[in-house]
Design a protein around this motif. Structure first.
Motif, mmCIF file in Angstrom:
data_model
loop_
_atom_site.group_PDB
_atom_site.id
_atom_site.type_symbol
_atom_site.label_atom_id
_atom_site.label_comp_id
_atom_site.label_asym_id
_atom_site.label_seq_id
_atom_site.Cartn_x
_atom_site.Cartn_y
_atom_site.Cartn_z
ATOM 1 N N VAL A 31 23.497 -0.183 -4.444
ATOM 2 C CA VAL A 31 22.091 -0.586 -4.521
ATOM 3 C C VAL A 31 21.787 -1.209 -5.877
ATOM 4 N N ILE A 32 22.263 -0.561 -6.939
ATOM 5 C CA ILE A 32 22.029 -1.083 -8.289
ATOM 6 C C ILE A 32 22.694 -2.455 -8.447
ATOM 7 N N ALA A 33 23.928 -2.585 -7.954
ATOM 8 C CA ALA A 33 24.657 -3.853 -8.079
ATOM 9 C C ALA A 33 23.932 -4.980 -7.353
ATOM 10 N N GLU A 34 23.397 -4.668 -6.176
ATOM 11 C CA GLU A 34 22.659 -5.696 -5.427
ATOM 12 C C GLU A 34 21.402 -6.127 -6.187
ATOM 13 N N GLN A 35 20.740 -5.152 -6.796
ATOM 14 C CA GLN A 35 19.541 -5.480 -7.575
ATOM 15 C C GLN A 35 19.912 -6.278 -8.829
ATOM 16 N N ALA A 36 21.037 -5.889 -9.446
ATOM 17 C CA ALA A 36 21.444 -6.540 -10.694
ATOM 18 C C ALA A 36 22.073 -7.908 -10.466
ATOM 19 N N SER A 37 22.301 -8.290 -9.223
ATOM 20 C CA SER A 37 22.910 -9.600 -8.948
ATOM 21 C C SER A 37 21.881 -10.734 -8.919
ATOM 22 N N ASN A 74 20.019 -2.603 -18.777
ATOM 23 C CA ASN A 74 19.482 -1.348 -18.236
ATOM 24 C C ASN A 74 20.157 -0.977 -16.916
ATOM 25 N N TYR A 75 20.311 -1.972 -16.058
ATOM 26 C CA TYR A 75 20.996 -1.719 -14.794
ATOM 27 C C TYR A 75 22.424 -1.233 -15.051
ATOM 28 N N ASN A 76 23.103 -1.875 -15.996
ATOM 29 C CA ASN A 76 24.501 -1.527 -16.269
ATOM 30 C C ASN A 76 24.630 -0.128 -16.853
ATOM 31 N N ASN A 77 23.666 0.275 -17.678
ATOM 32 C CA ASN A 77 23.708 1.629 -18.242
ATOM 33 C C ASN A 77 23.608 2.675 -17.138
ATOM 34 N N GLY A 88 37.247 -1.912 -14.216
ATOM 35 C CA GLY A 88 36.389 -2.861 -14.940
ATOM 36 C C GLY A 88 35.086 -3.180 -14.249
ATOM 37 N N VAL A 89 34.705 -2.405 -13.255
ATOM 38 C CA VAL A 89 33.480 -2.682 -12.520
ATOM 39 C C VAL A 89 32.265 -2.550 -13.440
ATOM 40 N N GLY A 90 31.319 -3.450 -13.285
ATOM 41 C CA GLY A 90 30.110 -3.414 -14.102
ATOM 42 C C GLY A 90 29.079 -4.378 -13.576
ATOM 43 N N VAL A 91 27.834 -4.212 -14.042
ATOM 44 C CA VAL A 91 26.739 -5.090 -13.597
ATOM 45 C C VAL A 91 25.995 -5.635 -14.814
ATOM 46 N N ASP A 92 26.720 -5.885 -15.892
ATOM 47 C CA ASP A 92 26.085 -6.346 -17.126
ATOM 48 C C ASP A 92 25.610 -7.795 -17.031
ATOM 49 N N THR A 93 26.092 -8.513 -16.004
ATOM 50 C CA THR A 93 25.593 -9.864 -15.724
ATOM 51 C C THR A 93 25.411 -9.994 -14.220
ATOM 52 N N PRO A 94 24.574 -10.912 -13.764
ATOM 53 C CA PRO A 94 24.411 -11.105 -12.315
ATOM 54 C C PRO A 94 25.726 -11.447 -11.629
ATOM 55 N N GLN A 95 26.588 -12.222 -12.319
ATOM 56 C CA GLN A 95 27.871 -12.591 -11.735
ATOM 57 C C GLN A 95 28.757 -11.354 -11.538
ATOM 58 N N ALA A 114 30.732 -6.733 -8.309
ATOM 59 C CA ALA A 114 30.729 -5.270 -8.166
ATOM 60 C C ALA A 114 30.375 -4.858 -6.742
ATOM 61 N N VAL A 115 29.457 -5.613 -6.103
ATOM 62 C CA VAL A 115 29.084 -5.299 -4.719
ATOM 63 C C VAL A 115 30.320 -5.330 -3.831
ATOM 64 N N SER A 116 31.138 -6.364 -3.999
ATOM 65 C CA SER A 116 32.359 -6.490 -3.202
ATOM 66 C C SER A 116 33.347 -5.377 -3.535
#
Length: 265
Positions: free
Chosen positions: A88-94, A105-108, A170-177, A182-184
């Motif tokens: 859910v967080i990854a989808e929002q952060a994308s 904030n999402y990545n933290n 290495g999964v993370g959501v620090d950028t939309p890319q 991360a979703v995948s």
């Protein structure tokens, strides 16, 4: 002639003494509830008891494996829930319109969940066995035969490996890319978790069947031992009645013959 009569009298006296000993033995068995076994029966009971004891090793092995599997299943349930939260967080952060501060904030929040998964994976250990951290798996002894069929292996799911060198590495959501990637990654991890849960459920079912089979074997052995050592009071009382009757007959014959031999001296 008196010598011949004396010999016969002696025979019946011996019979009387033997029967008296049997009467005493049966009386003790009835009163104590403990059967007097023959040497052959004692050997049989000892052999059966030793065999029953040998089942303790596979029983302990299965019990330990069941505990390890149950712990892993609990861990996977928690980890699956955490992964869904991460998804859910990854989808929002994308969202490509996010500000960098929002991505941070999402990545933290996301990384906190990653760390929680790592802790859940490494804490699912019992007596040196962990199906969620490492690739060792668990070897189980399921019978006393020692052949290949008596051994079972439960493979690990190795969630910790997913985080360090696998699909979640290495999964993370620090950028939309990275969030889109991360979703995948998370979906792939969820698929592996689902497969792991199915594998553990099958292992748990097999262990339950193996444990039941051992219990059945031990019960059969104990039933056989009980059939040998069981004191059947009703049967013994019937034997006692017959022995008392035979004792009286032999005793009277012995007494009469001894008396007749004495007269012929």
């Amino acid at each position: 002639m008196s010598s011949g009569i004396s010999s016969i009298a002696s025979y019946y006296q011996t019979q009387t003494n033997t029967i008296a000993a049997e009467i005493t033995s049966i009386g003790q068995q009835i009163s104590t509830g403990t059967k007097v076994l023959t040497v052959s029966q004692q050997k049989t009971v000892a052999t059966l008891s030793k065999k029953a004891s040998s089942y303790s090793t596979p029983e302990a092995s299965i019990k330990n494996a069941q505990s390890v599997v149950a712990l892993a299943e609990t861990g996977l349930t928690s980890i699956k829930s955490l992964l869904k939260q991460m998804e859910v967080i990854a989808e929002q952060a994308s969202d490509k319109q996010l500000a960098s501060s929002d991505s941070t904030n999402y990545n933290n929040r996301f990384q906190a969940l990653v760390n929680k998964i790592g802790k859940d994976a490494t804490s699912a250990a019992l007596k040196g066995s962990n199906l969620l951290s490492g690739t060792a798996g668990v070897n189980v002894s399921t019978d006393i035969t020692g052949d290949a069929k008596s051994r079972m292996r439960i493979n690990s799911v190795n969630v910790y490996g997913m985080l360090t060198a696998g699909i979640l590495s290495g999964v993370g959501v620090d950028t939309p890319q990275n969030a889109a990637k991360a979703v995948s990654q998370i979906q792939g991890a969820l698929s592996q978790i689902q497969s792991g849960q199915s594998m553990l459920q099958n292992a748990a079912t097999t262990l339950t069947k193996k444990a039941a089979a051992l219990t059945g074997d031990v019960t059969a052995i104990n039933t056989e031992v009980n059939s040998i050592t069981h004191v059947d009071v009703k049967q013994l009382q019937a034997q006692l009645t017959a022995l008392h009757s035979q004792y009286n007959i032999d005793y009277n014959l012995s007494s009469q013959l001894n008396s007749l031999a004495a007269k012929n001296l």
